[in-house]
Design a protein around this motif. Structure first.
Motif, mmCIF file in Angstrom:
data_model
loop_
_atom_site.group_PDB
_atom_site.id
_atom_site.type_symbol
_atom_site.label_atom_id
_atom_site.label_comp_id
_atom_site.label_asym_id
_atom_site.label_seq_id
_atom_site.Cartn_x
_atom_site.Cartn_y
_atom_site.Cartn_z
ATOM 1 N N ASP A 72 -1.121 0.112 8.461
ATOM 2 C CA ASP A 72 -0.849 0.009 7.024
ATOM 3 C C ASP A 72 -1.928 -0.845 6.379
ATOM 4 O O ASP A 72 -1.954 -2.065 6.505
ATOM 5 C CB ASP A 72 0.527 -0.622 6.794
ATOM 6 C CG ASP A 72 0.904 -0.659 5.320
ATOM 7 O OD1 ASP A 72 0.054 -0.297 4.476
ATOM 8 O OD2 ASP A 72 2.048 -1.047 5.001
ATOM 9 N N ARG A 73 -2.852 -0.196 5.667
ATOM 10 C CA ARG A 73 -3.981 -0.901 5.079
ATOM 11 C C ARG A 73 -3.565 -1.890 3.991
ATOM 12 O O ARG A 73 -4.323 -2.783 3.642
ATOM 13 C CB ARG A 73 -4.961 0.118 4.491
ATOM 14 C CG ARG A 73 -5.637 0.982 5.543
ATOM 15 C CD ARG A 73 -6.854 0.294 6.093
ATOM 16 N NE ARG A 73 -7.389 0.965 7.280
ATOM 17 C CZ ARG A 73 -8.626 0.812 7.702
ATOM 18 N NH1 ARG A 73 -9.456 0.038 7.058
ATOM 19 N NH2 ARG A 73 -9.039 1.418 8.798
ATOM 20 N N CYS A 74 -2.364 -1.714 3.450
ATOM 21 C CA CYS A 74 -1.910 -2.641 2.419
ATOM 22 C C CYS A 74 -1.374 -3.945 3.011
ATOM 23 O O CYS A 74 -0.986 -4.844 2.275
ATOM 24 C CB CYS A 74 -0.854 -1.976 1.539
ATOM 25 S SG CYS A 74 -1.560 -0.774 0.387
ATOM 26 N N GLN A 75 -1.342 -4.041 4.345
ATOM 27 C CA GLN A 75 -0.996 -5.299 5.000
ATOM 28 C C GLN A 75 -2.252 -6.130 5.272
ATOM 29 O O GLN A 75 -2.181 -7.196 5.878
ATOM 30 C CB GLN A 75 -0.272 -5.016 6.325
ATOM 31 C CG GLN A 75 1.107 -4.392 6.172
ATOM 32 C CD GLN A 75 2.126 -5.383 5.624
ATOM 33 O OE1 GLN A 75 2.038 -6.571 5.868
ATOM 34 N NE2 GLN A 75 3.091 -4.881 4.863
ATOM 35 N N LEU A 76 -3.408 -5.621 4.818
ATOM 36 C CA LEU A 76 -4.674 -6.285 5.098
ATOM 37 C C LEU A 76 -5.340 -6.776 3.813
ATOM 38 O O LEU A 76 -5.127 -6.215 2.733
ATOM 39 C CB LEU A 76 -5.629 -5.310 5.802
ATOM 40 C CG LEU A 76 -5.094 -4.604 7.052
ATOM 41 C CD1 LEU A 76 -6.131 -3.610 7.560
ATOM 42 C CD2 LEU A 76 -4.732 -5.609 8.133
ATOM 43 N N LEU A 77 -6.141 -7.819 3.949
ATOM 44 C CA LEU A 77 -6.985 -8.288 2.860
ATOM 45 C C LEU A 77 -8.392 -7.745 3.042
ATOM 46 O O LEU A 77 -8.815 -7.495 4.175
ATOM 47 C CB LEU A 77 -7.039 -9.818 2.842
ATOM 48 C CG LEU A 77 -5.830 -10.552 2.281
ATOM 49 C CD1 LEU A 77 -5.981 -12.058 2.523
ATOM 50 C CD2 LEU A 77 -5.647 -10.277 0.792
ATOM 51 N N TYR A 78 -9.112 -7.583 1.963
ATOM 52 C CA TYR A 78 -10.475 -7.068 2.008
ATOM 53 C C TYR A 78 -11.403 -8.138 1.424
ATOM 54 O O TYR A 78 -11.289 -8.492 0.253
ATOM 55 C CB TYR A 78 -10.572 -5.749 1.239
ATOM 56 C CG TYR A 78 -9.698 -4.688 1.861
ATOM 57 C CD1 TYR A 78 -10.213 -3.793 2.799
ATOM 58 C CD2 TYR A 78 -8.341 -4.622 1.558
ATOM 59 C CE1 TYR A 78 -9.402 -2.848 3.396
ATOM 60 C CE2 TYR A 78 -7.524 -3.678 2.159
ATOM 61 C CZ TYR A 78 -8.065 -2.796 3.078
ATOM 62 O OH TYR A 78 -7.258 -1.867 3.688
#
Length: 246
Positions: A72-78
């Motif tokens: 889930d990419r929305c659990q990550l910061l960029y």
């Protein structure tokens, strides 16, 4: 009076849903920042990842294969590093954005008077990370709800355009799958090498972007649960299917 009450209630609600860096499992590090010419120039990506790990974060380069735990990419910061203007001084600061491109945290500015670019960038970045170290990051285990975010962003009219784009389900087995990385005005789509294949600019519609690929400008549109890059060539409309994971 009623309007005033509603505005106060809205502000309180927004504050209640505010995110902190502790709500994210890990940080994605790009291999190239806008002020650099090549990937990992002056070892800036390497230095970024090392600083993140030192600050307690799990960190991955943008081209790394992630385990299902981070699907889930929305659990990550960029992460992004910005260069501020300065006369005879190098100024850098760090931004953490969520999967929608919203800035979650901005570091203090790190400054260096070194004349050598590599030394100046390294010192500035390390100094910028001092404020990040002071956050004492520790993952909270909190699950970020996409639906909750949609409610928060959709309620005020002024930020309605920040609702997450409609995203057809990506086929992760597709060898040509592109990954969306948030930018200030939209996204950039990268392949596994990683190479920037296409740039997307936001429009008023969440299911349509202005798209630029190999110098050709067109649009990326969601139709029938798929994304299509559409443009004109010799007065003929060309439509190419594109597999994208946001």
């Amino acid at each position: 009076m009623r309007i005033k009450f509603l505005l106060v209630a809205l502000v309180i609600s927004a504050i209640g849903f505010a995110q902190s860096v502790n709500d994210y499992k890990a940080v994605i590090v790009p291999l190239k920042y806008d002020f650099l010419k090549t990937e990992n120039q002056y070892r800036m990506a390497t230095t970024s990842k090392a600083n993140l790990i030192k600050a307690g974060f799990q960190a991955f380069y943008a081209n790394e294969e992630l385990s299902p735990e981070f699907a889930d990419r929305c659990q990550l910061l960029y992460m992004d590093v910005k260069k501020d203007n300065g006369f005879l001084i190098t100024k850098l600061f760090v931004e953490f954005k969520d999967c929608y491109g919203k800035v979650i945290y901005t570091s203090e500015i790190g400054k260096s008077k070194e004349k050598d670019y590599e030394a100046a960038y390294r010192e500035s970045l390390n100094l910028a990370f001092m404020s990040i170290n002071d956050l004492h990051y520790k993952y909270s285990g909190k699950t970020i709800s996409t639906n909750t975010r949609a409610v928060v962003t959709a309620a005020p009219v002024t930020v309605a355009a920040t609702v997450t784009p409609a995203t057809p389900v990506a086929d992760v087995s597709d060898p040509n799958l592109l990954y969306a990385q948030p930018t200030e005005n939209g996204y950039q789509l990268i392949d596994k090498t990683p190479k920037v294949v296409m740039k997307l600019l936001k429009t008023s519609r969440p299911d349509s972007f202005i798209a630029i690929k190999d110098g050709i400008q067109g649009s990326l549109n969601a139709k029938d649960n798929q994304w299509f890059f559409e443009y004109y060539q010799n007065d003929k409309l060309i439509s190419e299917k594109v597999s994208v994971k946001f």
